[in-house]
Design an enzyme around this catalytic site. Structure first.
Site, PDB file in Angstrom:
ATOM      1  CG  ASN A   1      -7.983  -4.333   0.813  1.00 51.69           C
ATOM      2  OD1 ASN A   1      -7.201  -3.393   0.934  1.00 51.69           O
ATOM      3  ND2 ASN A   1      -7.609  -5.576   1.001  1.00 51.69           N
TER       4      ASN A   1
ATOM      5  CG  HIS B   1      -1.974  -1.107   1.145  1.00 58.42           C
ATOM      6  ND1 HIS B   1      -3.151  -1.003   0.456  1.00 58.42           N
ATOM      7  CD2 HIS B   1      -1.956  -2.354   1.674  1.00 58.42           C
ATOM      8  CE1 HIS B   1      -3.828  -2.142   0.584  1.00 58.42           C
ATOM      9  NE2 HIS B   1      -3.120  -2.976   1.301  1.00 58.42           N
TER      10      HIS B   1
END
Ligand code: NDP
Length: 506
Positions: free
Chosen positions: A145, A72
């Site tokens: 997510n 990420h």
């Protein structure tokens, strides 16, 4: 004594102001008289080591980067609020859900998973959807997510999985062979792989995608009852996605398409919104569901656990400084507040440890005190020492004589009324085979059957495109998984593989 402020002997200016503008200073606050010319022995040099001003600038530049996140790394964020529209207090005592109409400030950070900090935004990948709610009872971080499931259900597999998404150690290239080798050897990934390869695998921008807490968490109420809960955030902008060809075109024009879109929309006053829902499961149901409700590769069917509306998330403010507020933002599933708890989900439990650990490494011991991470409610703890202890020692809430607990001399105390109900657990400790009794194919098949003709065609084509260069024995193994989810799924992928010129034998 004159009451005129003393004049700086170097610039002759009143300290702090030069010609009506703030005076440039060193980090120690000394005024800088010349920011254009180094100190040198004569106009042709060499430089003098005593040019502390030059050394300070170069030294700071050398330290401007912190380790990027291992996963990420590339992200986009903004500030906003959650406004409660429906009462869920029978499930949770969490302060932020206390009353309809209540608004809680929040930070959102969206991200891709595999790409590095400079990667293009419009790549096929799962997107992070992380929210930090600054509640009256501490920060609640929901680090989810844009997909309701994940590739694995046992965290022991996470570092290996991520290696297959990153660069090959020898070629320094991303490896389709490694990705499909791992997925084909880990059939629990099929559900997430199907979403990743579907239209939603490349959202047009974070504004046009859903968010999910993904894990099962828990709610607990004032009566000490626990409920299992899943969090959903549905985009009010509608879903907008890119095909592989459209994404290639976007990336050819700009690598920063998400930053441009999100930042631009908020600057224009087009504030993106998501409707927040929960699915709630009574505690005892967890022993009865045909699937493990704590399995991160599974959803709870809406027909069994319908969506319950909670509120609206709106993002209305761009960060003023990307590094300070987004790069330094530290989200962790360990940040829960009274009324919200964890669950036996194994991957969640590993993340509860791992995220805070990553931040202590990346940002330092006191990362929670950085302005973007600092709670907006009072903080009273005794973890005061360590590197970069920058909390204000003159804060009236900090009483230096209260430096341990329990103490006879005042200071903060524990609050037994906020004790979480016990997590009811059973069984002996062992390394249980996570495949035992698990159906890895039913839900991916159900998702496939939701897709219309066009979606199925694009799914198969995206899979075939991503399998270029993958050895036939790995393609064969993965075809077996598609077949088991739905025979038509397997047939379509075979057709697409032939079109793409990818070899297989079964
Ligand atoms: P429902 O028919 O009640 O719901 C279907 C869900 O699928 C909706 O949430 C929809 O999201 C979502 N969806 C549609 N297209 C895609 C896509 N390309 N990628 C990911 N999600 C998509 O179904 P069930 O609850 O019975 O579940 C059936 C299947 O739907 C599951 O196996 C799962 O794969 C998928 N799904 C289920 C979710 C759940 O929590 N139950 C959540 C998300 C997906 P939207 O409303 O935004 O269009």
């Amino acid at each position: 004594m004159s009451d005129m402020p003393a004049r700086c002997p170097v610039t002759g200016a009143t300290p702090g102001v030069t010609g009506g503008r703030p005076t440039l200073t060193t980090t120690a606050g000394a005024p800088v008289a010349d920011n254009q010319n180094s100190l040198s022995a004569g106009p042709r040099g060499p430089l003098l080591l005593q040019d502390w001003q030059l050394i300070e600038k170069l030294a700071h530049q050398n330290r401007e980067r912190i380790p990027e996140r291992v996963v990420h790394a590339k992200g986009w964020g903004a500030f906003g609020t959650l406004t409660v529209t429906h009462d869920i207090t029978r499930y949770t005592r969490a302060a932020l859900f206390g009353a309809v109409g209540q608004a809680t400030p929040l930070l959102a950070r969206f991200s891709t998973v595999a790409g590095e900090l400079g990667a293009a935004d419009a790549e096929r990948d799962v997107r992070g959807f992380a929210l930090k709610f600054y509640t009256d009872e501490g920060n609640w971080d929901l680090v989810g997510n844009n997909t309701p499931v994940f590739f694995i259900r046992d965290p022991l597999k996470f570092p290996d999985f991520i290696r297959t998404q990153k660069r090959h150690p020898r070629t320094h290239l991303r490896s389709a062979t490694a990705a499909w080798d791992f997925w084909s050897l880990s059939p629990e990934s099929l559900h997430q792989v199907t979403i990743l390869m579907s239209d939603r695998g490349i959202p047009a921008s974070p504004r046009f995608m859903n968010g999910y807490g993904s894990h099962t968490y828990s709610f607990w109420n004032d009566a000490g009852e626990r409920f299992w809960v899943k969090f959903h955030f549905k985009t009010q902008q509608g879903h907008r996605t890119l095909t592989n060809a459209e994404a290639a075109e976007v990336i050819g024009q700009t690598r920063e398409s998400y930053q441009e879109d999100l930042h631009g929309a908020i600057e224009r006053g087009e504030f993106p919104r998501w409707t927040m829902y929960v699915q709630v499961m009574p505690e005892a149901d967890a022993d009865r569901t045909p699937y493990n409700p704590f399995d991160l590769t599974k959803v709870w069917p809406h027909a069994d656990y319908p969506l319950i509306e909670v509120g609206v998330v709106e993002l209305d403010r761009n960060p003023r400084h990307y590094f300070a507020e987004i790069e330094q933002a530290a989200f962790s599933p360990s940040n829960v507040v009274p009324g919200i708890g964890h669950s036996p989900d194994k991957v969640l439990q590993a993340r509860v440890f791992s995220y805070a650990d990553a931040h202590r490494y990346r940002l330092g011991t006191h990362y929670e005190a950085l302005p973007v991470n600092a709670p907006k409610c009072p903080v009273h703890h005794h973890h005061a020492d360590g590197a970069m202890r920058f909390m204000d020692p003159n804060d009236p809430a900090v009483e230096p004589d209260h430096y341990y607990e329990p103490s006879s001399f005042g200071g903060p105390v524990q609050a037994p009324a906020l004790r979480e109900p016990p997590l009811r657990l059973q069984g002996s400790a062992d390394r249980f085979d996570h495949r035992d009794g698990n159906d890895d194919y039913g839900q991916p098949g159900a998702l496939y059957r939701l897709f219309d003709e066009g979606q199925r065609r694009r799914l198969a084509a995206n899979i075939a495109a991503s399998m270029r260069g993958v050895p036939a024995f790995i393609v064969d193994r993965q075809l077996g998984h598609f077949d088991r989810a739905d025979p038509e799924y397997g047939r379509r992928v075979r057709g697409a593989l032939i079109e793409a010129g990818v070899a297989f034998t079964v």
